[in-house]
Design an enzyme around this catalytic site. Structure first.
Site, PDB file in Angstrom:
ATOM      1  CE  LYS A 160      -0.948   0.886   5.047  1.00  0.00           C
ATOM      2  NZ  LYS A 160       0.319   1.625   5.352  1.00  0.00           N
ATOM      3  CB  THR A 161       4.189   2.151   1.347  1.00  0.00           C
ATOM      4  OG1 THR A 161       3.603   1.898   2.996  1.00  0.00           O
ATOM      5  CG2 THR A 161       4.529   3.426   1.750  1.00  0.00           C
TER       6      THR A 161
ATOM      7  CG  ASP B 191      -0.893   4.912   5.279  1.00  0.00           C
ATOM      8  OD1 ASP B 191      -1.742   4.533   4.461  1.00  0.00           O
ATOM      9  OD2 ASP B 191      -0.368   4.928   5.693  1.00  0.00           O
ATOM     10  CD  GLU B 192      -2.356   1.355   8.280  1.00  0.00           C
ATOM     11  OE1 GLU B 192      -3.675   1.395   8.068  1.00  0.00           O
ATOM     12  OE2 GLU B 192      -1.199   1.308   8.346  1.00  0.00           O
TER      13      GLU B 192
ATOM     14  CD  GLN C 216      -3.677  -4.835   7.958  1.00  0.00           C
ATOM     15  OE1 GLN C 216      -2.834  -4.939   8.808  1.00  0.00           O
ATOM     16  NE2 GLN C 216      -3.648  -5.096   7.081  1.00  0.00           N
TER      17      GLN C 216
ATOM     18  NE  ARG D 154       1.140  -7.528  11.285  1.00  0.00           N
ATOM     19  CZ  ARG D 154       0.398  -7.385  10.505  1.00  0.00           C
ATOM     20  NH1 ARG D 154       1.703  -5.834   9.480  1.00  0.00           N
ATOM     21  NH2 ARG D 154       0.037  -7.188   9.551  1.00  0.00           N
TER      22      ARG D 154
END
Length: 763
Positions: A35-36, A227-228, A261, A618
Site C-alpha cells: 500500500k505504501t 492512509d490507514e 486490520q 506479521r
C-alpha cells in the site's frame, strides 16, 4: 527530475490504483500488499500530470509514515516532493490552526497541552470542586472528555445528553459534565489546545466557516489522500468529508486501508468509516481497487488468515494470495501451564536460531495483554536471549509492580529505606515530601534508620495520625510475612495497602492493564508457593523472604542487551505495521484471546478476530501459536479452553496430523503437546501419542490432609493429574514428596506436602 518508467515496479492492480486519480477511490490493501508503494506512486503520478505539490494533502497516522513516504516520493520526482502537504492529522491541522485560530477565539500562538499537562489541569479542577480524586480519577475523566470531543459533543450538548449523564451517574461521577465544561473554559481562557482540540477545533473552524475559510482550503487541496483509513475516528472522517464532499466537488479523495486490520476501537477508531465509504461516495462515481497479492508471508500463513477473517459478520470481501511459496505449516504448542508455555517458547526460539540461523531481531513474541510478558521475560533472561519490550515498560519496572514489591520488601525488612520512601505516601496519606524530609533529619540526628525514626517524629495533626496508621500497617505486614507463606502475605499486603482498590477505580484501558499487572505479579507468587520450581533456593521454603530473594535473581539481570539484535516482545496492538521472519502468538485461550470483555459481544468478537488476523499476518516464514491448559488468575488455578480462533483455521495449515473438532474446548484435549524437536519445525511427520492430563474441576476438588499422604499412595494434583508417591523425606511441616506423574514429559516432581494440595485416590 522524474524517474523514467517509475510505474514499472507495480503490479496491475497497484498500477490502476496509482493512476486513477480523478474522483473518489477506495484502495482495500491486504497485509503485505504494497500500500505504501501505491500511495507513493499515486502522488508521483499526480505531480507528473502537472498537479502542483502544494495542492496535494496526504494524511497519515504517524510522523514516521509521512517522512518515509515523502522520502520515497523524493527519490522518484525530486525536490518538488518536499512541498507536498504530508503529515499526521494533528500536525497538518495544527499548521492550519496557527493561521486561522483567531477566527474561533484562539490566539495564533496557542499552546498545545500534552497528556501530563491535561492531567495537571484536571487535577486542579477536581481539587477545586472538592471532589474525591479516587472516584473522579484523572485518567478516567480525561478519557471521557477525549471521547466526547472525538464524537463532536461539546460541553453544552454533553450536559443535555441523558444517556451520557446516566452513564456518569452509574460510574458515580455525576458531575463529570461540569468538569468537562470547566476544563474547556480554562483551556480557552489560557489560549491552550490539548491534543484532541487540534481535530475538534479544526472541525469547529470548518463547520462555522468564518470568512469562507473552509472554501479557501477546499480550493487549496485539490487531491486528498488518507492512509490507514480503517483507523480514523468519527471526527477525522467528518473533517475529510467537509473538505472533499460538497456540491460541485470532483471528490478527488483516495483512502487506503484494510477493514480486516481495524483494531483500535478502544482509541475511538470507527470501522464503519471504511465499511460505509463506498455507499457514502457511490453517487460520486467511486472506484474500488483491492490489493490482494501478499509479498510478505508464505501461503500457509496467508490462507490461514483468509479462513479466519471469513468468520466476521460484515467486511469487504477479498482473497489474499501469497507470492512467497507454500512455506512451513503453522506450529501449535499446547502447554500444561503458562509457565511451561514460557519455557517452550524460549526452547523453540533457541531451536529456530540454531536450525534456521535466525537472528534475535527476526523473532517476535506477541501477546494480547502486556501483563503476559512476565513469564516470557523471565525465560528469555534465563536462556540469555537478548530481548526488548516494545510499547511498554519491562514487567518488573512497571510502576504499579514496583509499588507492590516495595511494600513486600518492607514486610520482610522495614529498614529498607528506598522501599519506604517509595510507598510512605502511596496511596496518598498526607505524608508529603516535607514530612519525609523532617523524618530524614531526625534519622540523621539520631543515627537511626528512616523506619526507626518514624515513631520519633512529631508532625502533628492529620499528618501525625496518618504516620501512626502507616507504622501499624507495616507492622501488620511484617507479622503476616512471618506467619504465612508468600502468597497469603502478598495478597494481604496488596489488599490492605489499598493498591488494588486504587487500581480498580481506574476503568480506562491503561487502568485495567495496571490492575492486570498487579494480579499477574500475585499469580506469579501463587505459582512460586504451589510449584516445585527448580530456581527456588530451597524446595521447602515458600516464605515471602524466599520469593523476594528468588525474584531478585531475575530482576538484577540486564533488562535488555545493548544493540539491535533482540527478540521483540509486544502487544498485538503495538505490532500493527511490522513484520518478522518468525512470530509467536501466545496465550491463545478463551477469555484471553478473545478477551473475556469482548467475546460475548458480536462487534467485540469481530474486533478480537481482526486483532488475531493482524497478529498472524506479521509473520513472514514461521508462525507459532501457543496456549496453556491452565494458568493462575487472581491467585487461583484456572483450567482453560483453547481459543475458538484456532479451530477457525483448517487443520491443513497446522503442523499436526490430528484433525480439529467442531468445539474449541476439544482442541485442548485433541492436540498433542508440541515438543521443541527438529522434526516439529519441519511440518509433515507423525507425533508419538501422549496421554492427556485428565481434566479436574477445581470447584469440586477436595485435598486430603497432608499428614495422611504416604509412600505408595495414588494421588491427584490439580495441575499434574494422577501420580504415585515414590518417596517422602523430611519431618512434619517440612515433608517433601517425590511423585511420579506418568502423563508428563518430565514425570518426577518434588513437592512440599504442606502446600501440595493432593487428593488421595488409592492407599
Amino acid at each position: 527530475m522524474m524517474e523514467d518508467n517509475y510505474l514499472d515496479g507495480l503490479n496491475i492492480v497497484q498500477r490502476q490504483a496509482a493512476t486513477h486519480t480523478e474522483g473518489p477511490v477506495l484502495v482495500v490493501a491486504g497485509p503485505g500488499s504494497g500500500k505504501t508503494r501505491v500511495l507513493t506512486y499515486r502522488v508521483a503520478h499526480l505531480l507528473e500530470k502537472g498537479v502542483k505539490p502544494w495542492e496535494i494533502l496526504m494524511l497519515t497516522f504517524t510522523n514516521k509514515a509521512a517522512k518515509e513516504m515523502k522520502e520515497r516520493i523524493h527519490k522518484v520526482v525530486g525536490p518538488s516532493a518536499d512541498k507536498v502537504w504530508a503529515g499526521t492529522f494533528h500536525s497538518i491541522f495544527s499548521k492550519i490552526l496557527r493561521v486561522e485560530a483567531e477566527k474561533i477565539g484562539y490566539p495564533s500562538n496557542f499552546t498545545v497541552y500534552d497528556t501530563e499537562d491535561s492531567k495537571g489541569l484536571l487535577g486542579s479542577i477536581i481539587k477545586e470542586m472538592n471532589l474525591d480524586k479516587q472516584v473522579y480519577s484523572i485518567n478516567s475523566v480525561l478519557s471521557r472528555i477525549s471521547s466526547a470531543k472525538s464524537n463532536i459533543i461539546p460541553p453544552t450538548r454533553y450536559a443535555e445528553n441523558e444517556e451520557l449523564l446516566q452513564q456518569d451517574k452509574l460510574s458515580k461521577r455525576p458531575l463529570l459534565y461540569k468538569i468537562y465544561a470547566n476544563y474547556v473554559t480554562r483551556c480557552k481562557r489560557a489560549g491552550v489546545m490539548d491534543f484532541d482540540d487540534l481535530l475538534y477545533r479544526l472541525y469547529e473552524l470548518w463547520h462555522k466557516n468564518p470568512d469562507g475559510v473552509l472554501d479557501k482550503y477546499r480550493a487549496k487541496f485539490k487531491y486528498v489522500l488518507v492512509d490507514e483509513f480503517q483507523d480514523t475516528n468519527f471526527l477525522q472522517y467528518k473533517i475529510v468529508q467537509k473538505l472533499v464532499k460538497y456540491e460541485g466537488s470532483p471528490c478527488n479523495v483516495c483512502v487506503v486501508g484494510d477493514d480486516a486490520q481495524s483494531i483500535y476501537a478502544f482509541r475511538g477508531a470507527n470501522i464503519q468509516n471504511i465499511l460505509d465509504f463506498e455507499a457514502d461516495f457511490k453517487t460520486n462515481g467511486i472506484q474500488i481497487f483491492k490489493l490482494e497479492q501478499n509479498y510478505r508471508s508464505t501461503d500457509h500463513i496467508v490462507q490461514a488468515a483468509n479462513e479466519l477473517i471469513t468468520f466476521n459478520m460484515r467486511q469487504i470481501p477479498k482473497t489474499i494470495r501469497s507470492e512467497k511459496g507454500v512455506g512451513q505449516r503453522i506450529r501449535l504448542i499446547k502447554a500444561l501451564t503458562d509457565t511451561e508455555e514460557g519455557k517452550r517458547v524460549a526452547d523453540a526460539i533457541l531451536e529456530q536460531k540454531n536450525r534456521y540461523h535466525l537472528g534475535n531481531k527476526d523473532i517476535a513474541i506477541l501477546f494480547r495483554t502486556n501483563a503476559q510478558s512476565r513469564i516470557f521475560e523471565e525465560y528469555l533472561r534465563r536462556y540469555n536471549i537478548s530481548y526488548k519490550l516494545v510499547g511498554g515498560t519491562s514487567f518488573y519496572q512497571r510502576k504499579e509492580v514496583k509499588d507492590l514489591i516495595a511494600y513486600l520488601r518492607l514486610a520482610v525488612n522495614p529498614k529498607d529505606e528506598e522501599a519506604l520512601r517509595r510507598v510512605i505516601n502511596h496511596p496518598k496519606r498526607s505524608i508529603g515530601d516535607t514530612s519525609v524530609d523532617k523524618i530524614a533529619e531526625i534519622a540523621e540526628q539520631q543515627q537511626v534508620t528512616l523506619w526507626e525514626a518514624l515513631p520519633l517524629a512529631n508532625l502533628g495533626g492529620k499528618t501525625q495520625s496518618s504516620l501512626n496508621d502507616f507504622i501499624r500497617l507495616i507492622q501488620s505486614f511484617v507479622k503476616k510475612a512471618t506467619d504465612t507463606n508468600a502468597y497469603e502475605a502478598a495478597s494481604f499486603v496488596a489488599t490492605e495497602s489499598k493498591l488494588t482498590s486504587l487500581m480498580k477505580l481506574d476503568t480506562t484501558p491503561e487502568g485495567v492493564d495496571r490492575l492486570d499487572n498487579l494480579n499477574s505479579l500475585l499469580d506469579g507468587i501463587k505459582e512460586f508457593v504451589e510449584s516445585d520450581l527448580e530456581e527456588a533456593i530451597e524446595v521447602n521454603d515458600k516464605s515471602l523472604a524466599s520469593y523476594l530473594q528468588n525474584i531478585a535473581l531475575v530482576t538484577s539481570l540486564d533488562e535488555s542487551k545493548s544493540g539491535d539484535d533482540s527478540v521483540t516482545l509486544m502487544s498485538v496492538h503495538a505490532a500493527k505495521g511490522l513484520e518478522f521472519a518468525s512470530v509467536f502468538v501466545v496465550g491463545m485461550e478463551e477469555d484471553l484471546f478473545p478477551s473475556f470483555m469482548s467475546k460475548d459481544n458480536a462487534e467485540g468478537l469481530d474486533e478480537e478476530r481482526r486483532l488475531f488476523y493482524v497478529a498472524i499476518t506479521r509473520a513472514e516464514a514461521f508462525l507459532t501459536l501457543t496456549y496453556a491448559a491452565s494458568r493462575y488468575k487472581n491467585g487461583k488455578m484456572r483450567y482453560l479452553e483453547a481459543s475458538r480462533f484456532l479451530e477457525e483455521i483448517s487443520a491443513a495449515h497446522y503442523d499436526t496430523d490430528l484433525a480439529l473438532k467442531s468445539k474449541s474446548s476439544e482442541i485442548a484435549s485433541n492436540f498433542n503437546v508440541a515438543t521443541p524437536t527438529r522434526a516439529s519445525v519441519q511440518g509433515n511427520f507423525k507425533k508419538k501419542p501422549t496421554s492427556a492430563v485428565p481434566a479436574i474441576d477445581p470447584s469440586t476438588f477436595v485435598p486430603s490432609p497432608s499428614d495422611q499422604i504416604e509412600v505408595g499412595h495414588k494421588v491427584l494434583h490439580l495441575i499434574f493429574g494422577e501420580g504415585s508417591v515414590k518417596n517422602i523425606d523430611g519431618q512434619r511441616d517440612k515433608r517433601v514428596a517425590t511423585i511420579v506423574f506418568p502423563h508428563l514429559d518430565e514425570p518426577e516432581k518434588r513437592i512440599m506436602l504442606k502446600f501440595a494440595k493432593l487428593h488421595i485416590v488409592e492407599h
